[in-house]
Structures are given as C-alpha cells and as structure tokens.
Design an enzyme around this catalytic site. Sequence first.
Site: not given
Length: 379
Positions: A306, A268, A94, A311, A308, A337
Amino acid sequence: MTAIKYELIKTCKQTGARLGMIHTPHGSFETPMFMPVGTLATVKTMSPEDLKTMGAGTILSNTYHLWLRPGHDIVREAGGLHKFMNWDQAILTDSGGFQVFSLSKIRDIVEEGVHFRNHLNGDKLFLSPEKSMEIQNALGSDIMMAFDECPPYPAAYDYMKQSVERTSRWAERCLNAHQRPDVQGLFGIVQGGEFEDLRRQSANDLVSLDFPGYAVGGLSVGEPKEVMNRVLEFTTPLLPSNKPRYLMGVGSPDSLIDGAIRGIDMFDCVLPTRIARNGTVMTSKGRLVVKNAKYARDFRPLDEHCDCYTCRNYTRAYIRHLIKCDETFGMRLTTYHNLYFLLKLMENVRQAIREDRLGDFREEFFEQYGFNRPDAKNF
C-alpha cells in the site's frame, strides 16, 4: 432538468458490470464508487483535504443526526452542508429512516410517519416524508434519499408486503414535498427483503415515479452474503439502466466487488472507519488487528503493498502503541488507511471493467485476501 445524471461508459464483457460517470452539481465521479460516511458532517478523524487526496469524490452525511445536532436551520444559515463543513464535492444524505428504526427501541409507525424517542435525551419526535424532505432541502445535499421503512431481517412476508406498500406511498409524498429538484436529486429506495415478488413490486412502484436514481435498501442487515447476492441478481435488472444504482450500507471488500458485478454503481458504509478506531485494518492479504500483541515489535507498514500516507510513514508497532494508548492520531492513521484501501479497490475494479477482466480480478483478489480459505474471517 434533473440535478443528477448517469452516463454509461462501458460494460464489462466478462461479468456485465458497468463503468459509468455520475454528474452532480458539485462534480462528476466515475462508478462503481465507494462513499465514506461522515455522519455528523465529518468523516471521523479525517479532514476534507485528506478525503480529496485519497480520491473520495462523494461522502455521505446523516439527516437524522444533523437534525438533532446542530439542527438543519443552523446548517441552512451557514449556506448549506457544503459550506458548513468546507467540502466542495458531492454529498449524499440519507433520509433518517434507518436511524429511526435502528436507534429507537420504542416507535410507532403510522401512515403519516413515525413517532419515536430521541436516542440522546428521550424527547418525543416525529419524522415523516415531508419532514425528511424539509431537513434535506435545508442541508443542501446533491443526492437526497426518500424516507422509507427499514424492516428487520428476517421479516414475515405479510409484514414486508405492508411495509413495501407504505414505502411506495411515502416515496410519492417525498417527491411532492421536494422543493429543489433542479439542484438536489432525490433517489427512491427499493425494499422487499428477500422476497422476489415484493422487490419487483417495490421496483415497479418506484420506477413509475421516475426518480433520478435508485437505491437497494434492506440488505447488509444480518442476512448471509449469498442472500444479498441473490437479491441483487433479481433486483438490479428491474432498475433503469440509464440511472445510478446505489446499494446502501455495504463496505466489505468482497461485497463491493460482488455488488459491482451485479450492476451496482454506488456503495457506502461505516465499516472501514468503525473498525479502524478499534485497531482493525484491511490489507492486501486480509484483515489485520494491529492492536494485537504480536505487532509490538513489528516495524513494517500496515500493508507492504500500500502506498497510502499511513503506510509510507508509520509502522505497525507505532500504530499499535497509539491505539493501545487511545491516542486519536492512531485512529486517524488506521482510518486513513482503510478508506484509502477501499477507494483504491474501487479504482482497480473500474480498471478491470475497462479491460473486460473483472471476473478474473475478483478471483485474484479473493485468493490474495483470503476469502477463498475455509477459515477466512470477514468483518
């Protein structure tokens, strides 16, 4: 030659949302997409390998903070931001403008730029369109952002009009100061608050300058969700259909879906990483504050739907223990997560666009997540 190119793949017949591909010097990535925020050349508690594993194609770093620490000259000497942080995929930086206006309580906006104080030590600093371009060119990001003014919400019409006109003049100065357009794409930022005529004026000014991409700024700054959606509905159609559209600072699940429906390609936000460090996670059934006492003996994963890393391997009880003890590993697990959750959400959004059912997907997700409940709690 432009460093950034957008390719339209499909438009959802149900909603008008678009599936696309952004081509950068460091890879090509499908959109709509969410970009994790790595303010100081790192996504807090995550390694570059973690981010690649979960499918983050692009990350964001911050011009203002890297200018102060370690300094853009050091990053340049290291070979640019990609080599400095060992990240070989796309990076967006940015302009530093938002931090100037949000972190500095005392500032003086003049035509040349902004005089303000370093939020770390109080030193006097000056940031201009030319200085922002100098820093971002040194950082070597794939996508740079034009230096703009970030007015507060709400702001009076007359002030917003002056701000829009100044931002347009600064945008042209950014283009003139940009030294590496063949390897770094520069996006313009459309401002104008909630005023449709000022958004139109800002968009017309910036589109005439032919940036390779455009951002919608000045949203997610405290306005109600319905105001954000209304502004997107009359702003996004003003932007070229053959270039990327980026909604800055948005990361709640409902806003990602609603933004995609309104033609946004890139998002974002620090939200998923910030709330993770405080013990709050996103799950398929809504927000879960894992540090709450009721999870002390809960040996289920954060989200039973989930897959991931967190998890698959750790329980709510263990993660709560870590968070309550201020253990960094707990913050790492919740951060992993939350980022995975949003990246997977955007993958599902893209698939829904392919199948012309994003409207149905939105309703199903909102119902399961709990956004349709009168007592629904957002982030």
